[in-house]
Design an enzyme around this catalytic site. Structure first.
Site, PDB file in Angstrom:
ATOM      1  N   GLY A   8       0.836  -1.217   0.000  1.00  0.00           N
ATOM      2  CA  GLY A   8       0.000   0.000   0.000  1.00  0.00           C
ATOM      3  C   GLY A   8       0.861   1.253   0.000  1.00  0.00           C
ATOM      4  O   GLY A   8       0.520   2.266   0.621  1.00  0.00           O
ATOM      5  N   GLY A  11      -0.513   4.872  -1.128  1.00  0.00           N
ATOM      6  CA  GLY A  11      -1.580   5.511  -0.367  1.00  0.00           C
ATOM      7  C   GLY A  11      -1.099   6.714   0.439  1.00  0.00           C
ATOM      8  O   GLY A  11       0.083   7.067   0.412  1.00  0.00           O
ATOM      9  N   ARG A  35      -0.324  -1.356  -5.859  1.00  0.00           N
ATOM     10  CA  ARG A  35      -1.270  -2.227  -6.549  1.00  0.00           C
ATOM     11  C   ARG A  35      -1.539  -1.638  -7.934  1.00  0.00           C
ATOM     12  O   ARG A  35      -0.761  -1.841  -8.836  1.00  0.00           O
ATOM     13  CB  ARG A  35      -2.547  -2.364  -5.720  1.00  0.00           C
ATOM     14  N   TYR A 143     -15.669  -1.010   8.315  1.00  0.00           N
ATOM     15  CA  TYR A 143     -14.238  -0.689   8.475  1.00  0.00           C
ATOM     16  C   TYR A 143     -13.826  -0.903   9.931  1.00  0.00           C
ATOM     17  O   TYR A 143     -12.817  -1.553  10.220  1.00  0.00           O
ATOM     18  CB  TYR A 143     -14.022   0.762   8.037  1.00  0.00           C
ATOM     19  N   ILE A 173      -5.619  11.369   9.618  1.00  0.00           N
ATOM     20  CA  ILE A 173      -4.259  11.821   9.278  1.00  0.00           C
ATOM     21  C   ILE A 173      -4.357  12.921   8.220  1.00  0.00           C
ATOM     22  O   ILE A 173      -5.034  12.766   7.196  1.00  0.00           O
ATOM     23  CB  ILE A 173      -3.392  10.647   8.752  1.00  0.00           C
TER      24      ILE A 173
HETATM   25  C1  AKB Z   1     -11.196   7.130   7.952  1.00  0.00           C
HETATM   26  O1  AKB Z   1     -11.692   8.247   8.079  1.00  0.00           O
HETATM   27  O2  AKB Z   1     -11.829   6.132   7.573  1.00  0.00           O
HETATM   28  C2  AKB Z   1      -9.735   6.962   8.321  1.00  0.00           C
HETATM   29  C3  AKB Z   1      -9.545   6.529   9.742  1.00  0.00           C
HETATM   30  C4  AKB Z   1      -9.886   7.442  10.841  1.00  0.00           C
HETATM   31  O3  AKB Z   1      -9.113   5.447   9.980  1.00  0.00           O
HETATM   32  N1  AKB Z   1      -9.021   8.183   8.085  1.00  0.00           N
END
Ligand code: AKB
Length: 320
Positions: A8, A11, A35, A143, A173
């Site tokens: 990755g 990214g 990738r 997620y 970030i």
């Molecule tokens: C997201 O917003 O999905 C990411 C995180 C906070 O892991 N930047």
């Protein structure tokens, strides 16, 4: 000597982490795994780049064997926003990619694996202010579900196989080199670009939304410091809280207005508002500070000054 593979590498975090690691360990020691995305010129010029897909175990094996990889960093992930649009894709990349990497590291007896986590492990029932290291982990995004599972899986490999697997719970970030993609905290990057380009920004979360955030130089420092920390001093493995700053969108806009007084902000919250509302305002990172000396350098105003300067430069050169 370490031979590191960053999966990755194209990214947001991967691109800058690869370059930072090359500065420390040497260009040839850090392999950029990309990738589909075309790697930046900087990545191509400073060391080897290979096509790597975390879901293609055979391809991973051939790159790992070609370069005698003994440290692997998994920066490949489907983030919160994209994950809600395509939950099966998020599960596939985030879980099957991770297990491929952990298994390969186990089979090849690698020295270390870095498995990033996120504030997305928290959910609406988690204490929202100064969220503790040990707390309720009941996320409501796919997620977040994969990140909780990833933390537990990494910890399992430490306990079961005696491996060195580490990870941090990244906040949002913020950086100016590579754009983030598909996250909820992406607004905190987009706002700076739009402030420079158009002097206005329409935000997809409301003005009171407060989230933990971190500037890229601190993110690189945290990642590398955790990788280099003495394993015996770690009381946690794949789930360190790391805080740096937290602010509302309105506070960000005020910080930008100190440099661009005419900057205007408006709000059109979308599905990402619910995601942001399920995450903490701020995190308690006392264990990271105690175990491996974590301490951030940037606050909101210092970051704003730096971001606007860097993006203004890109704008002048016609790069954005
Ligand atoms: C997201 O917003 O999905 C990411 C995180 C906070 O892991 N930047």
């Amino acid at each position: 000597m370490k031979n590191i593979l960053v999966v990755g590498s194209a990214g947001q975090i991967g691109s800058e982490l690869t370059l930072a690691l090359r500065n420390i360990y040497g260009g040839d020691q850090v392999i950029a795994g990309v990738r589909k995305t075309k790697p930046s010129e900087k990545l191509v010029e400073t060391g080897p780049c290979e096509v790597v897909d975390a879901l293609d175990k055979e391809g991973l094996v051939s790159v790992v064997d070609k370069y005698n990889i003994d440290v692997i960093i998994n920066m490949a992930a489907i983030l919160s926003g994209t994950g809600e649009k395509n939950p099966m894709l998020a599960w596939d990349v985030n879980m099957n990619g991770l297990i491929n990497i952990l298994e390969l590291a186990r089979e090849r007896k690698m020295k270390q694996v870095l498995v990033p986590s996120s504030i997305a492990v928290f959910g609406p029932t988690t204490p929202v202010d100064n969220t503790p290291q040990e707390t309720i982990l009941k996320p409501t995004t796919i997620y977040g579900v994969t990140k909780v599972a990833g933390e537990l899986l990494g910890d399992y490999y430490v306990k079961k196989y005696g491996m060195d697997v580490r990870g941090l719970r990244y906040p949002g970030i913020i950086s100016h080199e590579t754009l983030p993609g598909g996250g909820t905290t992406d607004y905190a990057v987009a706002i700076y670009y739009e402030a420079i380009k158009n002097k206005k920004y329409t935000c997809f979360v409301n003005e009171d939304t407060r989230l933990p955030m971190m500037y890229m130089p601190d993110c690189l420092k945290a990642t590398i410091d955790l990788m280099e920390a003495d394993f015996d001093k770690l009381n946690y493995h794949c789930d360190y809280n790391v805080g740096a700053m937290d602010f509302t969108v309105a506070e960000m806009a005020e910080s930008i207005k100190k440099h661009i007084p005419e900057f205007e902000i408006s709000y059109e919250p979308d599905f990402r508002q619910d995601i942001a509302d399920s995450w903490p305002n701020s995190v308690d990172d006392a264990p990271a500070r105690k175990d491996w000396g974590w301490k951030p350098d940037y606050d909101l105003d210092a970051m704003t000054e730096d971001m606007l300067k860097a993006i203004e430069e890109k704008h002048k050169k016609g790069l954005i």
